[in-house]
Design a protein around this motif. Structure first.
Motif, PDB file in Angstrom:
ATOM      1  N   VAL A  20       0.860  -1.178   0.000  1.00 25.07           N
ATOM      2  CA  VAL A  20       0.000   0.000   0.000  1.00 25.07           C
ATOM      3  C   VAL A  20       0.901   1.234   0.000  1.00 25.07           C
ATOM      4  O   VAL A  20       1.907   1.281   0.710  1.00 25.07           O
ATOM      5  N   SER A  21       0.540   2.219  -0.815  1.00 25.12           N
ATOM      6  CA  SER A  21       1.311   3.455  -0.891  1.00 25.12           C
ATOM      7  C   SER A  21       0.901   4.377   0.259  1.00 25.12           C
ATOM      8  O   SER A  21      -0.283   4.628   0.466  1.00 25.12           O
ATOM      9  N   VAL A  22       1.882   4.865   0.989  1.00 26.18           N
ATOM     10  CA  VAL A  22       1.641   5.742   2.140  1.00 26.18           C
ATOM     11  C   VAL A  22       2.477   7.002   1.976  1.00 26.18           C
ATOM     12  O   VAL A  22       3.677   6.923   1.708  1.00 26.18           O
ATOM     13  N   ASP A  23       1.838   8.150   2.131  1.00 23.46           N
ATOM     14  CA  ASP A  23       2.568   9.416   2.105  1.00 23.46           C
ATOM     15  C   ASP A  23       3.185   9.656   3.477  1.00 23.46           C
ATOM     16  O   ASP A  23       2.504   9.524   4.494  1.00 23.46           O
ATOM     17  N   VAL A  24       4.466   9.981   3.491  1.00 26.81           N
ATOM     18  CA  VAL A  24       5.148  10.275   4.750  1.00 26.81           C
ATOM     19  C   VAL A  24       5.700  11.693   4.699  1.00 26.81           C
ATOM     20  O   VAL A  24       6.114  12.166   3.642  1.00 26.81           O
ATOM     21  N   GLU A  25       5.666  12.349   5.836  1.00 27.65           N
ATOM     22  CA  GLU A  25       6.237  13.689   5.934  1.00 27.65           C
ATOM     23  C   GLU A  25       6.878  13.828   7.307  1.00 27.65           C
ATOM     24  O   GLU A  25       6.248  13.565   8.330  1.00 27.65           O
ATOM     25  N   ALA A  26       8.122  14.228   7.304  1.00 32.94           N
ATOM     26  CA  ALA A  26       8.866  14.400   8.542  1.00 32.94           C
ATOM     27  C   ALA A  26       9.293  15.853   8.668  1.00 32.94           C
ATOM     28  O   ALA A  26       9.834  16.429   7.733  1.00 32.94           O
ATOM     29  N   GLU A  27       9.022  16.429   9.813  1.00 33.01           N
ATOM     30  CA  GLU A  27       9.479  17.781  10.117  1.00 33.01           C
ATOM     31  C   GLU A  27      10.788  17.669  10.898  1.00 33.01           C
ATOM     32  O   GLU A  27      10.887  16.878  11.828  1.00 33.01           O
ATOM     33  N   VAL A  28      11.760  18.462  10.521  1.00 33.33           N
ATOM     34  CA  VAL A  28      13.072  18.448  11.158  1.00 33.33           C
ATOM     35  C   VAL A  28      13.249  19.757  11.911  1.00 33.33           C
ATOM     36  O   VAL A  28      13.046  20.834  11.343  1.00 33.33           O
ATOM     37  N   ASN A  29      13.595  19.664  13.199  1.00 32.77           N
ATOM     38  CA  ASN A  29      13.866  20.846  14.010  1.00 32.77           C
ATOM     39  C   ASN A  29      14.939  20.463  15.040  1.00 32.77           C
ATOM     40  O   ASN A  29      14.635  20.093  16.164  1.00 32.77           O
ATOM     41  N   LEU A  30      16.185  20.538  14.615  1.00 32.50           N
ATOM     42  CA  LEU A  30      17.307  20.063  15.418  1.00 32.50           C
ATOM     43  C   LEU A  30      18.241  21.203  15.799  1.00 32.50           C
ATOM     44  O   LEU A  30      18.365  22.182  15.070  1.00 32.50           O
ATOM     45  N   ALA A  31      18.892  21.027  16.933  1.00 32.78           N
ATOM     46  CA  ALA A  31      19.955  21.945  17.359  1.00 32.78           C
ATOM     47  C   ALA A  31      21.217  21.111  17.570  1.00 32.78           C
ATOM     48  O   ALA A  31      21.158  20.021  18.150  1.00 32.78           O
ATOM     49  N   MET A  32      22.332  21.619  17.097  1.00 28.83           N
ATOM     50  CA  MET A  32      23.591  20.883  17.181  1.00 28.83           C
ATOM     51  C   MET A  32      24.235  21.053  18.550  1.00 28.83           C
ATOM     52  O   MET A  32      24.321  22.164  19.071  1.00 28.83           O
ATOM     53  N   VAL A  33      24.648  19.910  19.104  1.00 31.45           N
ATOM     54  CA  VAL A  33      25.350  19.898  20.382  1.00 31.45           C
ATOM     55  C   VAL A  33      26.546  18.957  20.279  1.00 31.45           C
ATOM     56  O   VAL A  33      26.618  18.126  19.371  1.00 31.45           O
ATOM     57  N   LEU A  34      27.466  19.089  21.224  1.00 33.10           N
ATOM     58  CA  LEU A  34      28.668  18.256  21.207  1.00 33.10           C
ATOM     59  C   LEU A  34      28.526  16.978  22.011  1.00 33.10           C
ATOM     60  O   LEU A  34      29.213  15.998  21.755  1.00 33.10           O
ATOM     61  N   ASN A  35      27.650  16.990  23.032  1.00 24.71           N
ATOM     62  CA  ASN A  35      27.518  15.819  23.896  1.00 24.71           C
ATOM     63  C   ASN A  35      26.126  15.748  24.533  1.00 24.71           C
ATOM     64  O   ASN A  35      25.309  16.654  24.364  1.00 24.71           O
ATOM     65  N   GLU A  36      25.895  14.701  25.300  1.00 22.71           N
ATOM     66  CA  GLU A  36      24.596  14.476  25.949  1.00 22.71           C
ATOM     67  C   GLU A  36      24.277  15.575  26.973  1.00 22.71           C
ATOM     68  O   GLU A  36      23.118  15.937  27.149  1.00 22.71           O
ATOM     69  N   GLU A  37      25.288  16.077  27.648  1.00 27.13           N
ATOM     70  CA  GLU A  37      25.065  17.122  28.659  1.00 27.13           C
ATOM     71  C   GLU A  37      24.495  18.384  28.024  1.00 27.13           C
ATOM     72  O   GLU A  37      23.568  18.998  28.544  1.00 27.13           O
ATOM     73  N   GLN A  38      25.052  18.783  26.899  1.00 23.92           N
ATOM     74  CA  GLN A  38      24.521  19.951  26.190  1.00 23.92           C
ATOM     75  C   GLN A  38      23.107  19.671  25.666  1.00 23.92           C
ATOM     76  O   GLN A  38      22.272  20.566  25.618  1.00 23.92           O
ATOM     77  N   ALA A  39      22.864  18.430  25.278  1.00 24.81           N
ATOM     78  CA  ALA A  39      21.535  18.060  24.763  1.00 24.81           C
ATOM     79  C   ALA A  39      20.465  18.241  25.842  1.00 24.81           C
ATOM     80  O   ALA A  39      19.334  18.637  25.539  1.00 24.81           O
ATOM     81  N   LYS A  40      20.809  17.969  27.084  1.00 24.79           N
ATOM     82  CA  LYS A  40      19.841  18.124  28.193  1.00 24.79           C
ATOM     83  C   LYS A  40      19.469  19.587  28.411  1.00 24.79           C
ATOM     84  O   LYS A  40      18.389  19.881  28.913  1.00 24.79           O
ATOM     85  N   ASN A  41      20.353  20.491  28.048  1.00 22.46           N
ATOM     86  CA  ASN A  41      20.122  21.914  28.294  1.00 22.46           C
ATOM     87  C   ASN A  41      19.473  22.642  27.113  1.00 22.46           C
ATOM     88  O   ASN A  41      19.301  23.859  27.166  1.00 22.46           O
ATOM     89  N   LEU A  42      19.114  21.920  26.063  1.00 21.88           N
ATOM     90  CA  LEU A  42      18.473  22.552  24.909  1.00 21.88           C
ATOM     91  C   LEU A  42      17.039  22.972  25.236  1.00 21.88           C
ATOM     92  O   LEU A  42      16.382  22.337  26.064  1.00 21.88           O
ATOM     93  N   PRO A  43      16.544  24.011  24.587  1.00 22.85           N
ATOM     94  CA  PRO A  43      15.117  24.337  24.725  1.00 22.85           C
ATOM     95  C   PRO A  43      14.274  23.157  24.233  1.00 22.85           C
ATOM     96  O   PRO A  43      14.683  22.419  23.343  1.00 22.85           O
ATOM     97  N   ARG A  44      13.091  22.992  24.814  1.00 24.64           N
ATOM     98  CA  ARG A  44      12.238  21.842  24.512  1.00 24.64           C
ATOM     99  C   ARG A  44      11.809  21.748  23.043  1.00 24.64           C
ATOM    100  O   ARG A  44      11.497  20.669  22.563  1.00 24.64           O
ATOM    101  N   TYR A  45      11.774  22.857  22.340  1.00 26.03           N
ATOM    102  CA  TYR A  45      11.298  22.814  20.957  1.00 26.03           C
ATOM    103  C   TYR A  45      12.347  22.298  19.986  1.00 26.03           C
ATOM    104  O   TYR A  45      12.080  22.167  18.799  1.00 26.03           O
ATOM    105  N   TYR A  46      13.558  21.999  20.457  1.00 25.91           N
ATOM    106  CA  TYR A  46      14.600  21.412  19.616  1.00 25.91           C
ATOM    107  C   TYR A  46      14.867  19.974  20.035  1.00 25.91           C
ATOM    108  O   TYR A  46      14.874  19.654  21.224  1.00 25.91           O
ATOM    109  N   ASP A  47      15.127  19.140  19.033  1.00 29.85           N
ATOM    110  CA  ASP A  47      15.681  17.817  19.280  1.00 29.85           C
ATOM    111  C   ASP A  47      17.184  17.940  19.102  1.00 29.85           C
ATOM    112  O   ASP A  47      17.649  18.724  18.268  1.00 29.85           O
ATOM    113  N   PRO A  48      17.969  17.168  19.853  1.00 26.88           N
ATOM    114  CA  PRO A  48      19.425  17.297  19.727  1.00 26.88           C
ATOM    115  C   PRO A  48      19.984  16.570  18.506  1.00 26.88           C
ATOM    116  O   PRO A  48      19.505  15.505  18.126  1.00 26.88           O
TER     117      PRO A  48
END
Length: 175
Positions: A80-108
């Motif tokens: 079955v043909s399925v349309d997929v759409e992905a929204e990307v909203n990322l912020a670049m970090v160097l490590n997991e510690e910086q990722a924890k401190n990102l604003p909630r609207y960004y994925d690391p």
């Protein structure tokens, strides 16, 4: 701005500093983890990504990826043909510690090396956007026991085995 086949590897930090927009087409067959979840590897995905700096001077990647992929219908087991759409909203970090401190609207996006595989980043987002269950809208379900609607109608005609108890209770309440 770049349009055409997507580059395999990019340096997202440099692209963000220069505020580069990349648009192009990615073949589904070039994404092995996504392809393993599909009925077949046919199809293409349109990708549009903007590398930029936000108000907090965070390096970001935003955009979208959309296309059509072939999944297996969970009713009839046909493609079955399925349309997929992905929204990307990322912020670049160097490590997991910086990722924890990102604003909630960004994925690391953890950038340990200089280069990042662009298709891998898009592939992750597309996998997350796949539906849990794919099916044809007009798929008729046939079971080895006959039509599902017929089984439901038969179920409705059966007498309730507890109706005798309900009658006894009603008699006891009236007494």
């Amino acid at each position: 701005m770049s349009y055409g086949p997507l580059p395999k590897r990019v340096d997202p930090r440099k692209l963000a500093e220069r505020e580069v927009k990349i648009e192009g087409i990615a073949a589904v067959s070039a994404m092995p983890r996504l392809s393993s979840l599909l009925a077949n590897e046919s199809g293409e995905v349109q990708v549009s990504l903007l590398f930029a700096l936000d108000e907090q001077r965070l390096r970001t990647v935003s955009g979208s990826a959309s296309g059509s992929v072939m999944l297996t219908c969970q009713r009839c087991l046909e493609p079955v043909s399925v349309d997929v759409e992905a929204e990307v909203n990322l912020a670049m970090v160097l490590n997991e510690e910086q990722a924890k401190n990102l604003p909630r609207y960004y994925d690391p996006l953890i950038v340990e090396a200089e280069d990042v595989e662009l298709l891998s980043l898009i592939e992750d987002e597309l996998i997350l956007s796949l539906p849990l269950v794919a099916y044809h809208e007009d798929c008729s379900i046939q079971t080895s026991f006959g039509d599902v609607d017929e089984a439901a109608r038969t179920q409705e005609k059966k007498p309730n085995p507890f109706s005798v108890l309900a009658e006894l209770k009603n008699k006891a309440d009236k007494s």
